[in-house]
Design a protein around this motif. Sequence first.
Motif, PDB file in Angstrom:
ATOM      1  N   ALA A   9      -2.176   8.423  -4.637  1.00  0.00           N
ATOM      2  CA  ALA A   9      -3.475   8.074  -4.054  1.00  0.00           C
ATOM      3  C   ALA A   9      -3.255   7.330  -2.745  1.00  0.00           C
ATOM      4  CB  ALA A   9      -4.266   7.206  -5.023  1.00  0.00           C
ATOM      5  N   GLN A  10      -3.948   7.734  -1.694  1.00  0.00           N
ATOM      6  CA  GLN A  10      -3.752   7.107  -0.387  1.00  0.00           C
ATOM      7  C   GLN A  10      -4.577   5.841  -0.206  1.00  0.00           C
ATOM      8  OE1 GLN A  10      -1.340   8.145   1.744  1.00  0.00           O
ATOM      9  NE2 GLN A  10      -0.899   9.483  -0.025  1.00  0.00           N
ATOM     10  N   ASP A  11      -5.666   5.713  -0.926  1.00  0.00           N
ATOM     11  CA  ASP A  11      -6.503   4.529  -0.833  1.00  0.00           C
ATOM     12  C   ASP A  11      -5.957   3.433  -1.744  1.00  0.00           C
ATOM     13  OD1 ASP A  11      -9.225   3.320  -0.018  1.00  0.00           O
ATOM     14  OD2 ASP A  11      -9.174   3.074  -2.185  1.00  0.00           O
ATOM     15  N   PRO A  12      -5.749   2.222  -1.223  1.00  0.00           N
ATOM     16  CA  PRO A  12      -5.196   1.142  -2.053  1.00  0.00           C
ATOM     17  C   PRO A  12      -5.999   0.848  -3.313  1.00  0.00           C
ATOM     18  CG  PRO A  12      -5.085   0.537   0.249  1.00  0.00           C
ATOM     19  CD  PRO A  12      -5.891   1.799   0.180  1.00  0.00           C
ATOM     20  N   GLU A  13      -7.316   0.943  -3.221  1.00  0.00           N
ATOM     21  CA  GLU A  13      -8.141   0.681  -4.400  1.00  0.00           C
ATOM     22  C   GLU A  13      -7.912   1.750  -5.467  1.00  0.00           C
ATOM     23  OE1 GLU A  13     -12.209   0.135  -3.380  1.00  0.00           O
ATOM     24  OE2 GLU A  13     -11.826  -1.587  -2.067  1.00  0.00           O
ATOM     25  N   GLU A  14      -7.768   3.006  -5.033  1.00  0.00           N
ATOM     26  CA  GLU A  14      -7.489   4.076  -5.979  1.00  0.00           C
ATOM     27  C   GLU A  14      -6.099   3.911  -6.596  1.00  0.00           C
ATOM     28  OE1 GLU A  14      -8.043   7.888  -4.227  1.00  0.00           O
ATOM     29  OE2 GLU A  14     -10.068   7.458  -3.526  1.00  0.00           O
ATOM     30  N   SER A  15      -5.134   3.504  -5.763  1.00  0.00           N
ATOM     31  CA  SER A  15      -3.779   3.263  -6.276  1.00  0.00           C
ATOM     32  C   SER A  15      -3.788   2.172  -7.341  1.00  0.00           C
ATOM     33  CB  SER A  15      -2.845   2.860  -5.140  1.00  0.00           C
ATOM     34  OG  SER A  15      -2.634   3.909  -4.238  1.00  0.00           O
ATOM     35  N   CYS A  18      -1.866  -5.270   1.494  1.00  0.00           N
ATOM     36  CA  CYS A  18      -2.308  -4.384   2.580  1.00  0.00           C
ATOM     37  C   CYS A  18      -2.027  -4.980   3.955  1.00  0.00           C
ATOM     38  CB  CYS A  18      -3.791  -4.086   2.431  1.00  0.00           C
ATOM     39  SG  CYS A  18      -4.235  -3.310   0.859  1.00  0.00           S
ATOM     40  N   ALA A  44       0.815  -1.217   0.000  1.00  0.00           N
ATOM     41  CA  ALA A  44       0.000   0.000   0.000  1.00  0.00           C
ATOM     42  C   ALA A  44       0.846   1.264   0.000  1.00  0.00           C
ATOM     43  CB  ALA A  44      -0.941  -0.008   1.206  1.00  0.00           C
ATOM     44  N   ALA A  70       1.012   4.015  -2.997  1.00  0.00           N
ATOM     45  CA  ALA A  70       0.635   5.402  -2.709  1.00  0.00           C
ATOM     46  C   ALA A  70       1.712   6.371  -3.177  1.00  0.00           C
ATOM     47  CB  ALA A  70       0.374   5.574  -1.210  1.00  0.00           C
TER      48      ALA A  70
END
Length: 311
Positions: free
Chosen positions: A205-211, A227, A196, A200
């Motif tokens: 992006a701080q959210d893993p899904e967004e990354s 994660c 994660a 990032a």
Amino acid sequence: MDGEILIIGAAIIDVLARPAGADVFETGSLPADEIRMSTGGDALNEATVLARLGKRVRLATVIGKDMAGRMLAEHCAAEDITLEEGCFCDDMDTGINIVLVEDSGERSFLTNPYGSLRRLSLSHIKMPFSSGTKILCFASIFVSPEIDTDGLHRIFKTAKEQGITVCADMTKCKNKETAEDLAPALAYVDYLFANADEAALITGAQDPEESAACLVRAGAANVIVKCGGKGCVVRSTEDSFAVPAEPGVRCIDTTGAGDSFAAGFLSALSEGRTLKECAEYANRCGALAVASVGATEWSKSKIRKEQMRRK
């Protein structure tokens, strides 16, 4: 998907002490419950776990012609890992890392920036690849400064043109590289692994899904973001889902956990398992790794190996 798995990356010696903390600098000497020496390096860790899981593995790396280098060669011979010709070099020391493990299992490293850990270059990687190679994994992006995006592009493009499945792991970027910077190479990557924090840093992006979504947009066909105790997030051009971590795991040492995760994924991938099944198996291998001291100690047991094969 039978055939050989080629792992490209670092092979070093780890000297590990647990538990270790800042107190040693105040007292000058401090007892540790455990001090051990073992093989290490992202690529060798992956290769070792894969070999113990019964896979045919070839390792492309660089090591010095010194005592540490001989130890690594003996390890590969004992584990039935094939070393690429030309991996031994006269003009460098084999990398040795000091790994200090806190009570929580988190690690700090002392590394030699002039040793073999950072010296892998395209000259050490034979292309085109062996006709028996079915999966190639570069482990890890950003560890080898002499292999830049152009170098990665050449490696991955060559592999894809030969019909090889391309995988890559990464560590933290060193020079503020972005996903867009890596896009020319990522366009040839079938499966990309990152934890994660690494994801990032490179995506912003701080959210893993967004990354994961950002890295797919940059070209990777499938992205798996590790994660830790929360499992992993998987994103592809067609799907997106989370895979929970193995329950009831007591974390002792996180050394090599990401490498064991990647090796588990590659092992399942070589057997033709689904994306979700590969991620679940990867989680299982990572969980076993953090429950033991050392990068690959968990995979030594023949009983454990048979258990893992049956699951």
